[in-house]
Write a protein that holds these residues in place. Structure first.
Motif, short mmCIF file in Angstrom:
data_model
loop_
_atom_site.label_atom_id
_atom_site.label_comp_id
_atom_site.label_asym_id
_atom_site.label_seq_id
_atom_site.Cartn_x
_atom_site.Cartn_y
_atom_site.Cartn_z
N UNK A 111 32.98 39.39 38.77
CA UNK A 111 33.73 39.36 39.93
C UNK A 111 33.04 38.64 40.95
N UNK A 112 33.08 37.47 40.96
CA UNK A 112 32.18 36.76 42.08
C UNK A 112 32.95 35.64 42.61
N UNK A 113 32.52 35.10 43.48
CA UNK A 113 33.48 33.78 44.07
C UNK A 113 32.67 32.74 44.17
N UNK B 144 41.58 39.15 34.06
CA UNK B 144 40.26 39.53 34.38
C UNK B 144 39.80 40.79 34.41
N UNK B 145 40.71 41.59 34.82
CA UNK B 145 40.45 43.06 34.79
C UNK B 145 40.58 43.69 33.33
N UNK C 186 36.09 31.55 53.49
CA UNK C 186 36.47 32.64 53.88
C UNK C 186 35.51 33.05 55.36
N UNK D 51 44.21 37.85 38.18
CA UNK D 51 43.43 38.94 38.34
C UNK D 51 43.57 40.12 37.02
N UNK E 25 41.02 39.53 49.21
CA UNK E 25 40.21 38.43 50.04
C UNK E 25 40.57 38.72 51.57
N UNK F 219 34.92 42.34 48.16
CA UNK F 219 36.04 41.79 47.51
C UNK F 219 35.95 42.53 46.28
N UNK F 220 34.93 42.52 45.60
CA UNK F 220 35.01 43.23 44.29
C UNK F 220 35.37 44.53 44.39
N UNK G 272 38.89 41.44 52.95
CA UNK G 272 37.47 41.50 53.06
C UNK G 272 37.17 40.81 54.24
N UNK H 116 28.39 44.25 34.00
CA UNK H 116 29.56 43.17 33.63
C UNK H 116 30.59 42.89 34.56
N UNK I 145 39.04 44.69 44.48
CA UNK I 145 39.66 44.24 43.20
C UNK I 145 39.47 45.34 42.21
N UNK I 146 38.29 45.79 42.03
CA UNK I 146 38.16 47.17 41.15
C UNK I 146 39.04 48.25 41.66
N UNK J 235 31.08 39.07 48.48
CA UNK J 235 31.40 39.28 47.16
C UNK J 235 31.54 40.65 46.85
N UNK K 10 37.57 43.62 31.46
CA UNK K 10 36.17 44.31 32.02
C UNK K 10 36.39 45.73 31.37
#
Lengths: 164, 190
Positions: free
Chosen positions: A61-63, B114-115, A71, B111, B46, B32-33, B49, A56, B36-37, B29, B118
């Motif tokens: 969590x994508x871009x 979004x978090x 970037x 964010x 970002x 970055x993920x 990253x 999930x 964020x996590x 990706x 999850x």
């Protein structure tokens, strides 16, 4: 358990992302091993839930492709700026020394020798630190290949474009 | 994973803009993920990253083995994360005021929303920082035990032990929840 499958396979099995051949081996083992079956019953539900929650997170969590390219472009700009800060003569000098070392050391050991001589990173070799870098490299090559080759490195290093 | 290996081998063999883009596409990706996590806002995630992938490009000469590339990239990411927190901590200790601009506020809000959605966030809350790190790397990013050993800079045996312990902890938590729910006549949230 250890003879039939690895810890990693067991972990993959619990999260439901195991390859089919290993799955069959573990399935068969669980039929006859009550200790593993007990562990499976205790851990599989939550580990499946962790696996699903992780999937999930990966999905959400994508871009966008556009953002990725922005970037990438920004990173390239940083790379080019950093390369401009490394004088061309240093880069040429390092390439020249590398070309001398490769036939004797092989590509990997040649690279390692240069890095060790640079102490930390090849990016940090400057015109000011060139002579001390060269001396360290000559010392390394002296131990591995003897004084004759070390002398050659010292001599050619002095004549390398880096010092001009 | 096999595709990653080809991309990495091609990049290590010939470091060009094209081969680097393929690596960038494969890892941007994910890194970055990971940030964020680990609790960073989008903008910082970002920035870090980009910093990680810049280091990958610069220091790729240090690594000739495509097999350990993935673990090595995450080791750089973990170091960047640690450096970021150290610098943040020193800024907080220095009582430096960071103004909350509308852009920053929006990023934090998006964010956070979004978090919050999850399910993984809820699970991570039960864990220590080191355990969260391990769960994200293993179960979200899918690192193998060998990659984890490189990323965490610990022996393979330690990786096995830590995963065993975190699984036990997660299962224990679930077990307690099940017991409580059974007492309350509710279904487990798992």
């Amino acid at each position: 358990m250890k003879d039939e499958f690895s810890d990693e396979e067991w972990d993959d099995y619990l999260t439901g992302r195991i390859a089919s051949d290993a799955r069959a081996r573990i399935d068969a083992h669980l039929l006859v091993c009550s200790a593993c079956w007990e562990l499976y019953e205790k851990q599989a539900p939550v580990m499946h839930a962790v696996g699903d929650a992780a999937a999930d997170a990966r999905e959400h969590l994508t871009i966008s492709d556009r953002q990725l390219r922005i970037m990438f472009s920004q990173t390239l700009t940083t790379i080019r700026a950093a390369e401009e800060n490394t004088p061309a003569q240093i880069r040429h000098g390092l390439e020249f020394l590398n070309s001398l070392l490769i036939p004797v050391f092989g590509p990997e050991a040649a690279h390692r020798a240069l890095r060790l001589a640079a102490t930390r990173s090849l990016d940090q070799v400057t015109p000011e630190s060139w002579n001390s870098f060269l001396e360290r490299l000559a010392n390394i090559t002296s131990i591995v290949c003897g004084d004759v080759f070390a002398g050659m490195i010292r001599e050619h290093g002095q004549m390398a474009p880096a010092v001009h | 994973m096999e595709e990653d290996k080809l991309i990495v081998e091609s990049f290590l063999l010939n470091r060009t803009e094209e081969t680097f883009f393929a690596v960038y596409e494969a890892f941007c990706v994910r890194i970055r993920r990971y940030f964020v996590l680990r609790g960073l806002d989008v903008q910082t995630a970002e920035d870090l990253t980009q910093d990680v992938l810049f280091k990958v490009y610069q220091k790729t000469g240090d690594l000739r083995d495509a097999e350990s590339f993935c673990g090595w990239v995450y080791a750089i990411a973990r170091n960047s994360f640690a450096s970021h927190w150290r610098s943040l901590q020193s800024r907080i200790e220095g009582a430096e005021h960071i103004p909350l601009t509308p852009d920053l506020a929006e990023n934090i809000q998006i964010e956070a929303e979004a978090l919050a959605k999850l399910r993984l966030t809820e699970m991570l809350e039960e864990l220590t920082l080191a355990e969260r790190d391990l769960v994200v790397l293993r179960y979200v990013e899918g690192l193998s035990y060998e990659d984890l050993a490189v990323a965490l800079n610990v022996p393979l045996g330690t990786v096995k032990w830590r995963i065993f312990e975190v699984r036990k902890k997660l299962s224990q938590r679930d077990y307690e929840t099940n017991e409580n729910n059974e007492k309350d006549g509710k279904l487990s949230y798992f």
